[in-house]
Design a protein around this motif. Structure first.
Motif, PDB file in Angstrom:
ATOM      1  N   GLY A 289    -101.795  -5.987  20.352  1.00 56.57           N
ATOM      2  CA  GLY A 289    -102.177  -5.240  19.140  1.00 56.57           C
ATOM      3  C   GLY A 289    -102.848  -4.218  20.002  1.00 56.57           C
ATOM      4  N   TRP A 290    -103.089  -3.395  19.270  1.00 62.78           N
ATOM      5  CA  TRP A 290    -103.381  -1.452  19.725  1.00 62.78           C
ATOM      6  C   TRP A 290    -105.188  -1.671  19.428  1.00 62.78           C
ATOM      7  CZ3 TRP A 290     -99.713  -2.240  16.786  1.00 62.78           C
ATOM      8  CH2 TRP A 290     -98.232  -1.286  17.457  1.00 62.78           C
ATOM      9  N   VAL A 291    -106.150  -1.074  20.461  1.00 66.26           N
ATOM     10  CA  VAL A 291    -107.519  -0.570  20.459  1.00 66.26           C
ATOM     11  C   VAL A 291    -107.491   0.729  20.630  1.00 66.26           C
ATOM     12  CG1 VAL A 291    -109.469  -1.086  22.104  1.00 66.26           C
ATOM     13  CG2 VAL A 291    -107.809  -3.117  21.903  1.00 66.26           C
ATOM     14  N   SER A 292    -108.709   1.023  19.478  1.00 63.78           N
ATOM     15  CA  SER A 292    -108.930   2.544  19.025  1.00 63.78           C
ATOM     16  C   SER A 292    -110.499   2.755  18.729  1.00 63.78           C
ATOM     17  CB  SER A 292    -108.379   3.040  18.267  1.00 63.78           C
ATOM     18  OG  SER A 292    -108.426   4.386  18.183  1.00 63.78           O
ATOM     19  N   SER A 293    -111.270   3.739  18.888  1.00 71.25           N
ATOM     20  CA  SER A 293    -112.891   3.995  18.572  1.00 71.25           C
ATOM     21  C   SER A 293    -111.897   4.453  16.767  1.00 71.25           C
ATOM     22  CB  SER A 293    -112.871   5.254  19.121  1.00 71.25           C
ATOM     23  OG  SER A 293    -112.429   6.382  18.670  1.00 71.25           O
ATOM     24  N   SER A 294    -113.449   4.110  16.165  1.00 72.65           N
ATOM     25  CA  SER A 294    -112.653   4.256  15.087  1.00 72.65           C
ATOM     26  C   SER A 294    -112.697   6.224  14.127  1.00 72.65           C
ATOM     27  CB  SER A 294    -114.391   4.470  14.022  1.00 72.65           C
ATOM     28  OG  SER A 294    -115.761   5.011  14.514  1.00 72.65           O
ATOM     29  N   ASP A 295    -113.642   7.199  15.138  1.00 73.06           N
ATOM     30  CA  ASP A 295    -112.481   8.537  15.522  1.00 73.06           C
ATOM     31  C   ASP A 295    -111.784   8.618  15.705  1.00 73.06           C
ATOM     32  OD1 ASP A 295    -115.798   9.325  14.875  1.00 73.06           O
ATOM     33  OD2 ASP A 295    -116.258   9.005  16.743  1.00 73.06           O
ATOM     34  N   ARG A 296    -111.005   7.935  16.681  1.00 72.69           N
ATOM     35  CA  ARG A 296    -109.452   8.436  16.907  1.00 72.69           C
ATOM     36  C   ARG A 296    -109.152   8.603  15.933  1.00 72.69           C
ATOM     37  NH1 ARG A 296    -107.991   5.958  22.340  1.00 72.69           N
ATOM     38  NH2 ARG A 296    -106.176   6.904  21.979  1.00 72.69           N
ATOM     39  N   PHE A 297    -109.301   7.045  15.119  1.00 62.70           N
ATOM     40  CA  PHE A 297    -108.304   6.247  13.788  1.00 62.70           C
ATOM     41  C   PHE A 297    -108.044   7.402  12.370  1.00 62.70           C
ATOM     42  CE2 PHE A 297    -107.818   3.628  10.985  1.00 62.70           C
ATOM     43  CZ  PHE A 297    -106.493   2.484  10.617  1.00 62.70           C
ATOM     44  N   VAL A 298    -109.225   8.593  12.989  1.00 54.50           N
ATOM     45  CA  VAL A 298    -109.331   8.492  12.053  1.00 54.50           C
ATOM     46  C   VAL A 298    -108.392   9.848  11.697  1.00 54.50           C
ATOM     47  CG1 VAL A 298    -110.940   9.947   9.998  1.00 54.50           C
ATOM     48  CG2 VAL A 298    -111.652   7.746  10.828  1.00 54.50           C
ATOM     49  N   ALA A 299    -109.027  10.671  13.449  1.00 46.48           N
ATOM     50  CA  ALA A 299    -108.125  11.824  13.131  1.00 46.48           C
ATOM     51  C   ALA A 299    -106.551  11.833  13.518  1.00 46.48           C
ATOM     52  CB  ALA A 299    -108.864  12.190  14.499  1.00 46.48           C
ATOM     53  N   ALA A 300    -106.042  10.495  13.740  1.00 52.27           N
ATOM     54  CA  ALA A 300    -105.028  10.709  13.433  1.00 52.27           C
ATOM     55  C   ALA A 300    -104.202   9.516  12.349  1.00 52.27           C
ATOM     56  CB  ALA A 300    -104.328   8.886  14.362  1.00 52.27           C
ATOM     57  N   LEU A 301    -105.235   9.360  11.786  1.00 50.52           N
ATOM     58  CA  LEU A 301    -104.611   9.400   9.606  1.00 50.52           C
ATOM     59  C   LEU A 301    -104.529  10.942   9.113  1.00 50.52           C
ATOM     60  CD1 LEU A 301    -106.775   5.827   8.953  1.00 50.52           C
ATOM     61  CD2 LEU A 301    -104.424   6.566   8.878  1.00 50.52           C
ATOM     62  N   SER A 302    -105.172  11.514   9.997  1.00 53.62           N
ATOM     63  CA  SER A 302    -105.405  12.855   9.811  1.00 53.62           C
ATOM     64  C   SER A 302    -104.291  13.428   9.766  1.00 53.62           C
ATOM     65  CB  SER A 302    -107.070  13.905  10.101  1.00 53.62           C
ATOM     66  OG  SER A 302    -107.743  12.988   9.075  1.00 53.62           O
ATOM     67  N   ALA A 303    -104.574  13.075  11.123  1.00 52.92           N
ATOM     68  CA  ALA A 303    -103.473  14.443  10.805  1.00 52.92           C
ATOM     69  C   ALA A 303    -101.537  14.274  10.688  1.00 52.92           C
ATOM     70  CB  ALA A 303    -102.792  14.004  12.920  1.00 52.92           C
TER      71      ALA A 303
END
Length: 64
Positions: free
Chosen positions: A50-64
């Motif tokens: 799978g993928w590994v990320s931080s919550s900040d990066r994940f939220v930023a990706a969803l917001s983009a």
């Protein structure tokens, strides 16, 4: 072990998993041990399941 096992099972059922490193924890281990099982699981999951990320990066990706 539970999270890693769940991600493995999900991958075999064609789910795409993202683990948020700052939203997970591990049992407290002696500080004399090199690395952690948490770090090892994240490395295995990122390499194969799978993928590994931080919550900040994940939220930023969803917001983009």
């Amino acid at each position: 072990v539970c999270v890693e096992s769940t991600v493995r099972d999900a991958m075999f059922r064609d789910y795409k998993c993202v683990l948020l490193t700052d939203c997970m924890t591990q049992p407290t281990l002696p500080s004399s041990l090199p690395g952690t099982s948490h770090d090892a699981s994240l490395a295995v999951i990122q390499a194969a399941f799978g993928w590994v990320s931080s919550s900040d990066r994940f939220v930023a990706a969803l917001s983009a």
